[in-house]
Structure formats: C-alpha cells, structure tokens
Write an enzyme that holds these catalytic residues in place. Structure first.
Site, PDB file in Angstrom:
ATOM      1  NE  ARG A  43      -0.722  -0.226  -2.290  1.00 30.04           N
ATOM      2  CZ  ARG A  43      -1.575  -0.927  -1.314  1.00 30.04           C
ATOM      3  NH1 ARG A  43      -1.179  -2.188  -1.406  1.00 30.04           N
ATOM      4  NH2 ARG A  43      -2.530  -0.513  -0.725  1.00 30.04           N
ATOM      5  CB  SER A 113      -5.391   7.605  -5.853  1.00 24.87           C
ATOM      6  OG  SER A 113      -4.201   6.982  -5.690  1.00 24.87           O
ATOM      7  CE  LYS A 142      -6.597   2.506  -0.794  1.00 21.73           C
ATOM      8  NZ  LYS A 142      -5.219   2.928  -0.387  1.00 21.73           N
TER       9      LYS A 142
HETATM   10  C1  LIG Z   1      -2.462   3.198 -10.227  1.00 24.68           C
HETATM   11  C2  LIG Z   1      -2.919   3.232  -8.873  1.00 24.68           C
HETATM   12  N1  LIG Z   1      -4.053   3.809  -8.542  1.00 24.68           N
HETATM   13  C3  LIG Z   1      -4.359   4.157  -7.396  1.00 24.68           C
HETATM   14  C4  LIG Z   1      -3.533   3.774  -6.296  1.00 24.68           C
HETATM   15  C5  LIG Z   1      -3.796   3.936  -4.756  1.00 24.68           C
HETATM   16  O1  LIG Z   1      -3.253   4.685  -4.134  1.00 24.68           O
HETATM   17  P1  LIG Z   1      -3.451   5.337  -2.712  1.00 24.68           P
HETATM   18  O2  LIG Z   1      -4.756   5.943  -2.773  1.00 24.68           O
HETATM   19  O3  LIG Z   1      -2.269   6.467  -2.471  1.00 24.68           O
HETATM   20  O4  LIG Z   1      -3.456   4.139  -1.710  1.00 24.68           O
HETATM   21  P2  LIG Z   1      -2.164   3.299  -1.588  1.00 24.68           P
HETATM   22  O5  LIG Z   1      -1.823   2.268  -2.662  1.00 24.68           O
HETATM   23  O6  LIG Z   1      -1.211   3.886  -0.947  1.00 24.68           O
HETATM   24  O7  LIG Z   1      -2.733   2.158  -0.504  1.00 24.68           O
HETATM   25  C6  LIG Z   1      -2.304   2.931  -6.544  1.00 24.68           C
HETATM   26  N2  LIG Z   1      -1.366   2.676  -5.430  1.00 24.68           N
HETATM   27  N3  LIG Z   1      -1.983   3.167  -7.762  1.00 24.68           N
HETATM   28  C1  LIG Z   2      -4.079  -0.230  -4.236  1.00 17.53           C
HETATM   29  C2  LIG Z   2      -5.458  -0.186  -4.565  1.00 17.53           C
HETATM   30  N1  LIG Z   2      -5.936   1.113  -4.769  1.00 17.53           N
HETATM   31  C3  LIG Z   2      -7.379   1.107  -4.876  1.00 17.53           C
HETATM   32  S1  LIG Z   2      -7.878  -0.624  -5.082  1.00 17.53           S
HETATM   33  C4  LIG Z   2      -6.350  -0.992  -4.814  1.00 17.53           C
HETATM   34  C5  LIG Z   2      -5.963  -2.485  -4.699  1.00 17.53           C
HETATM   35  C6  LIG Z   2      -5.936  -3.225  -5.922  1.00 17.53           C
HETATM   36  O1  LIG Z   2      -5.653  -4.553  -5.934  1.00 17.53           O
HETATM   37  P1  LIG Z   2      -6.440  -5.613  -6.652  1.00 17.53           P
HETATM   38  O2  LIG Z   2      -6.164  -5.837  -8.044  1.00 17.53           O
HETATM   39  O3  LIG Z   2      -6.051  -7.030  -6.095  1.00 17.53           O
HETATM   40  O4  LIG Z   2      -7.971  -5.557  -6.519  1.00 17.53           O
END
Ligand SMILES: Cc1ncc(COP(=O)(O)OP(=O)(O)O)c(N)n1
Ligand SMILES: Cc1ncsc1CCOP(=O)(O)O
Length: 534
Positions: A43, A113, A142
């Site tokens: 990411r 997601s 995030k």
């Molecule tokens: C395993 C997993 N689940 C949820 C997310 C979140 O994805 P998204 O809603 O596209 O948000 P961003 O990661 O793009 O900020 C994820 N990355 N991985």
């Molecule tokens: C990418 C993302 N999507 C939903 S929550 C999240 C961040 C998760 O990070 P952490 O495990 O540090 O809470």
C-alpha cells in the site's frame, strides 16, 4: 488456473512511513514473514507509479522467498505490470470489482473493501475472492476515518454473515490487545472471519518478527477453538442452552446459591452510579459476594485477574468512568469473566446512547439488563419512551419477542425488568412473577438487581465446567441459572421483607431487604420461585 488459495490468517498491509527509524523496510517485511504473516498487500499512497512499481518488485522478491501471495493496493496498472500471481485489493470508490476482474483475468487474487451489509451482499457475486471488513476500531493508519465509520465487532459479524461464505478479513485498529476480542466478537454460530489485516501492529514495531508471531498465535488459537467445536456446541457457546425444564433450572440456581454461600466470595467489580453504590455493595455482601466499586482504568488489568464478574452501570457515567468501563470490559473478556451491562437511562440522551454503543462495540456482554424504555432504545423501537432514567409512556406489545431477538442479536442473556421480569438467552425465555412494589419505592434497587445477577453469574462461572473458547467459562445452562439466582434472590427477598411486621415503608424496607437477602437459602428460593417458560 484459479486464484491462489490464500491463507488470510495474518494479512500485512504495508506502510513504509511507519517503519521505525533505523529499521530497513525490506528487512522488516522479511521479519514479518518469518514471524508468520500469510498474505501481503503493498500500500503506497503518496508515490508515483514508477516508484510504486519499484518497491512492489523488491517486495515481491521477498514474498516469493516465503511463498506468500502478494497484492497491490488500488493500482491496477502496477498489479498488471507484475508477475501473474500478484493480486489487487480495491475499495468501494475504486473501479467496480467486475471490471477489475475482467482486466485482471481469473487467476489473480482480488479483494474488495466492505463497510456494510448491503456492500457485503453485492461483494458475494462480484467476482472478488475475499472482503476486507472494517474499520473495526479506530485507526491512525488510514486518513479520513471518523468515529461514525468504525464498525465494531458486532456490525462486522452481521457483515460477515451477509458475505455468505466469501472469506472476510477484519481490518482497522487490530493489534495484539484487540485481535482476539475482534475475532470472537465478529463470529456467529454460522460464520467467522478468515483472518486479520494489520498495518501498525506489525509495521510500527521494532521487533517485527515477534509482533507478527504474536498475532499469528492469536489467530491460530481462535481458529483451533472454532474447529474443535461442533455446530451444536457453537450454538450453545453463544448463550443458547438446551434445558427447557424450568424446575431443573430453578433447582440449579438454588444449588449455585448454596455453592456461593459455601465457597470463597467472588469479587464483584461494580462500576455504578454514586446514587446506588452503597445499596449495591450491601446486596453483594448479603448474597455472599465481595464488592469492589472501582472504575479506574489504571487498575482494570490487575483487578481483571481476580474478579468473579463485572457490572457496567452507566447511571452517573462521566468521562473517567467511561474510559474505566472500556478497560474493565476488555479485562473481563480477556479473563473470560461474566459482564453485566446496565444501560441506565440509555434512551434519555445522545451521550448515554453513544456510551452504551461504545461499551457494546468493545466488550462482549454476558447479560444485558434494562427496563422497557432502555431495551426499546437499544433495540431501536419507539414503543416506550424514557423519562430520565425511568420508563415513561407506552408499553411493549411483544416483550418476549424483544428480549429473545435482542439476545440473539447481541449474543448474550437479556433481562427485561418490570412487573413481570423476562429473561432470555435467545432460544429460551423465562417469565418471573416474583417481586414486591416496594422495590420501586427505593432508589438503586434496579442497579442492585444488576449486581445480584452478576454475583449469580460469578457463581455459575466458577461452578460450571470450563469451556475453552467462549467469552465466559460457564456452560449456557449454568449461565441462565446463575442469572436466575440473582433475579430470584432479589425479588423473593423483596416479598419476604415487605411481609415483615416492622416494615412500614421504604426506609424500613431497605433494612429488611438486606436481612432477607442475607438469610436467603436454596430451599426458600425453590419454595417461592414463580418462574415459567414462555
Ligand atoms: C485487506 C484490506 N481491507 C481493506 C482495505 C482498505 O481499502 P480501501 O477501502 O481501498 O482504502 P485504502 O487502503 O485504499 O486507503 C485494505 N487496504 N486492505
Ligand atoms: C487501510 C485500512 N482500511 C481500513 S482501516 C485501515 C488501516 C489499518 O491500519 P492499522 O492496522 O494500523 O489500524
């Protein structure tokens, strides 16, 4: 070829910005894989495609060493530029899953997601291989996540059921302290998460390998505990017991009272209103428990090791006790001790509603107790209004339906207090006709009923045969009998106290009530109980 069969147990989402100073990102990734990470998503939010591709290539070499599948976050062109076993994870505002699947072909892993039941229903047939469900808790990893976005484990369980077999990975705020609670809380008798996805719990740690192995251990323990239970046991573990023999349940509750009287007093940690604190502590003592009225966050862990049961009563909740309730609830769940939630006046203000939601999102409750207005507010009905902390106008059209559906929804026992008390575990509902009107004439009697029930649940938890994987140690039939013990002791004692010649009103009634509770024995309980199955 189909997409690789992935193991979703510990899914690492990378964030180079979180790697501690002095630690190399690729070394951290290698250590995480050594520690037990089973899936990796790269990411990169603030880089150009060239740099994304470069870091993804280097990461892929490491993942390939460990034969662990790798995915790219959001960027389809980066995924397509890499080897054909590299997958893609997309969000709700990215390109549609069906389009992504068409462009990726059938062989690459594709994740989506999901934040709601509706999105879960769409995801089932979209062509995705799994769903990322979150945010489960608050996170700083995030940008833009606000309190209202946080799902909590209870909503996640509904989403996972709606996914209908599509593997679900929990994400958001998961770490070594929260993972187990989230995994158990997001499970139902028929569906469970396939794993957890984390950023900071691994990336922000210097001891990356240890961090990953701690999480791997927690997920493995969760999966083992589910595998070792039959479907019938799982149903039971969520509170639905098997006995519909009311006489046997009353006798079981009387036996629990005897064991309480003869054993060492269980510590009943009570976080309650200052109005009812003294009466609640005296009721605990009279029943054979030992009260401790601490709402301190700082001692929650220490007390959690020695408590028999916990009462979270929001009667006069403030900022400090709100934090205390979260910490005490977590400690009780970790120690598999029963938790009684008394959502006093929850319908009266938005503040109380938010506090109750927060507790229920963070803590698996064992028994939810409330009057008609409180349970109506939690169930989302408007049949009965609140008047401060009491029930106001209106009446329930279907009290049995309310308690049993709430018990199933929240996976806990539910007690509706009133002229007739209703106690349900979702499969069975008992109606209890004991009690005297003078209980309504003294302040704190409802709160004291909560601690009496917690004392009964503590007795059930230590008397019952230990279960391995549920949020409490007692068997379901013991649990409902323990709750019945507390309810019957309070209501029968009120009848006996009111009949005393020296009782002339509320003042003399309090003293007689405590005396009657202290004198209550198994025989009296069985003789006076007016309980039926409804
Ligand atoms: C395993 C997993 N689940 C949820 C997310 C979140 O994805 P998204 O809603 O596209 O948000 P961003 O990661 O793009 O900020 C994820 N990355 N991985
Ligand atoms: C990418 C993302 N999507 C939903 S929550 C999240 C961040 C998760 O990070 P952490 O495990 O540090 O809470």
């Amino acid at each position: 070829m189909a997409p690789p069969r992935a193991d979703y147990s510990v899914y690492l989402v990378t964030a180079r910005s979180q790697v501690p100073a002095g630690v190399d990102y690729l070394d951290a990734l290698r250590a995480a894989l050594k520690g037990g990470v089973t899936l990796v998503q790269i990411r990169e939010k603030d880089v150009e495609t060239d740099e994304f591709l470069d870091i993804a290539r280097k990461s892929l070499e490491v993942c390939d060493e460990f034969k662990v599948p790798m995915l790219i976050n959001d960027n389809l062109s980066v995924a397509l530029a890499l080897a054909p076993h590299v997958g893609l994870h997309i969000g709700q505002s990215d390109l549609p899953v069906s389009q992504a699947r068409a462009l990726l072909g059938p062989d690459r892993l594709l994740g989506i997601s999901v934040h709601s039941v509706e999105q879960a229903r769409d995801a089932r047939t979209s062509g995705a291989d799994y769903a990322g469900v979150g945010p489960i808790y608050g996170t700083q990893s995030k940008a833009g996540i606000v309190d209202d976005d946080v799902l909590g484990a209870r909503q996640a369980a509904q989403i996972i059921e709606a996914l209908d077999g599509l593997p679900a990975v929990l994400i958001g705020g998961l770490n070594q302290q929260t993972a187990a609670r989230a995994l158990f809380g997001a499970s139902s008798p028929t569906a469970a998460p396939a794993g957890i996805a984390v950023i900071s719990a691994i990336m922000a740690r210097k001891d990356t390998e240890v961090a990953a192995s701690e999480l791997a251990e927690q997920v493995a323990a969760f999966k083992a505990s589910r595998a070792e239970q039959s479907a019938e046991q799982l149903r039971a573990a969520f509170g639905a017991g098997s006995s519909t023999d009311v006489k046997a349940l009353v006798e079981r509750s009387a036996l629990l009272l005897s064991s309480l009287r003869n054993g060492s007093p269980p510590l009943i940690q009570t976080l309650t209103s200052h109005v009812s604190s003294t009466l609640s502590a005296n009721v605990t003592l009279a029943l054979g428990g030992s009260p401790i009225m601490s709402a301190q966050e700082a001692e929650a862990d220490d007390l959690g090791k020695v408590t028999g049961a916990v009462v979270l009563n929001i009667g006069t909740i403030g900022a400090e006790s709100r934090r205390g309730m979260k910490a005490v609830g977590s400690a009780a769940n970790r120690g598999r001790k029963p938790v009684v939630l008394d959502p006093v006046g929850v319908g009266a203000s938005a503040f109380r509603k938010a506090a109750v939601n927060e507790i229920m999102d963070h803590t698996q409750i064992t028994l939810l107790k409330g009057n008609a207005a409180e349970l109506s507010a939690i169930a989302g009905l408007s049949e009965v209004t609140s008047r401060g902390v009491d029930s106001g106008a209106g009446s329930l059209s279907d009290p049995i339906g309310l308690v049993s559906s709430l018990a199933r929804r929240e996976r806990c026992l539910v007690l509706l207090s009133g002229k007739t008390d209703y106690l349900s575990d979702g499969a069975r509902t008992l109606a209890c006709e004991n009690g005297h009107a003078l209980l309504g004439a003294i302040t704190g009697s409802g709160c004291a009923l909560g601690v009496a029930i917690a004392t009964g649940l503590a007795a059930a938890n230590s008397a019952g045969e230990a279960q391995k994987s549920t949020m409490v140690k007692a068997q379901p039939d013991d649990l409902i009998a323990g709750a019945l013990m507390g309810l019957l002791c309070m209501t029968i004692a009120s009848e006996l106290a009111a009949a005393r010649p020296e009782v002339r009103g509320p003042g003399t009634f309090i003293a007689a009530l405590l005396d009657a509770l202290a004198a209550m024995d198994a025989e009296t309980l069985v003789q006076h109980a007016k309980v039926r199955l409804v």
